[in-house]
Each structure stands twice: as C-alpha cells, then as structure tokens.
Design a protein around this motif. Sequence first.
Motif: not given
Length: 273
Positions: A199-205
Amino acid sequence: MASRSPMAAPRPAHGCGSGALLGRFGVLLQALLALCAFSTLMLKRFKEPKAERRPWRIWFYDTSKQAIGALFIHFANVFLSDLTEEDPCSLYLINFILDATLGMLLIWLGVKVVSWIVQHKKYTYLVFGEYGDPPQAAAWIGQCILYLLIMVFEKTVISLVLLIPGWTKLQQILLGYIPSPQLELVLVMFVVPFIVNAIMFWVVDSLIMRKYKQKDTLDINGSTETPRARRTEESQVLLSPDMDYDQSESDQDISGLQGTSQKMKQPSYQVVI
C-alpha cells in the motif's frame, strides 16, 4: 554439588531472541519481502493507462528512489530493534507500524514541502518525476538525495516518538499470544510488512511520479499555461473565423431585408397620357 551458572544471555519468555532478525531465516524472509513488495510497483506500471505508462527507464528512476528509502528505513528498524534486550520482533513491528502511519504522513508532508521549494526556486531537475528530455542521471541522483533526506527526517521523528514512555507494555502484549518464535518472525518480517509496504509503495509512487494529466507547460515568455486554458484558447481561435463569417452573413441578411422593406414602402406613380 556444584551449582550451575548459565553464561548465555537469558532468552525471553516469548518472542524471537536477540539476533533473530539478522539470522539465516530472518535474512531469507527479508529477501522474499523485498521481491514481493517491489513486484507491486511493477504491477502498478502495467495498471497505468497506455497513453501515460512510463518507459522502463523512467519507471526505474521513480521506483529506485523508493527502494533506497525503504532499505534505509528497514535497516534502521533492524538496528534499533537489536539494541534492546526485549523481544526484537515486537519492537521491529512497533517501528514498522509507526512508519506506516505517522511516518507516511511525514513522508507526504516532506514531499509536498520539497516539491514546493524546488518549484519556487525553479530547480527543474529536482522536481520529483522530472528527469529532462532525454532523461538525465544527474536529475535522478539529485532526487534520490532529496528523498533520502526526507526518509532521514521521518525516521528521526519516529525514533523520538519511541522515547515516549509506555511502548514497553505494548511491546510485551503485541505478540505475546504467539508461542512459536519462527511464526512470530514470519508475521513480523514478511506477512505484515508485505501488506503494508504494498500500500505504501503504491501511494508514494503516485506522489513522486510525473503528473501527466496535471503537468503545466511554459510558453516562450515563461508564463505558465495549463492544458485546459490552452484547449480553451485553441477552441476560440478555431471558432472565431466561423463566428465572424456567420456575423457578416447575418449583417448582410439584415441589410438586405431593410432594403427590400424600404422599396416596398416607396409610393408608386402612374403616368396617364
């Protein structure tokens, strides 16, 4: 009888022991976590619309910043967790949960502040997701340094939060119901981090990638022109000749009608010889 005095360090009543995070099984779980977590970024690339899908080089520039930041946070958590004599797995999980909640807010704030500063100073190559045409490695290196500084800021704040009393009790009850140390290690180092990291990688990307739909363009004079304003201006230019033509035709029709009515109103004379 000689009394036995154990020389080994006392093992905690529950949880994984000291050094378990860097053991062979722990390192294997961390490698598997990295492979599965970053596969979500590849999935995100294929979910992007074809017209806006990033080339592989741009995608690598964007995601490698997250890889550097995630590795820094991960090894900082492992280092901090091994400093305690308590269960390192539960302390790692506390660090990770704080990184995924309060830390995510700090990362978002840091990206917004840094983006505003570099755009205000007109440092074009330091804008996240902008690498030039053709893409420049120097822009990628500069953005990696900025993102790493944001990670250092985030981890420093989280470390200060951990100094607040009361985390020890949470650490004791967080994973106390799990009897097996290896099962606790799997949950702490793979299952929970994979779900949260995805979830974090998707949002930060989405935060640091180039915004194609909202990207402004600069004209020759240096003024900013949004795509919507440009489309409006183009439509006005395209429609203006037709509007002038229609207006001229309507004026001619009105003048013709006025001339006809004047002819009809003029009196007719008949000469009688």
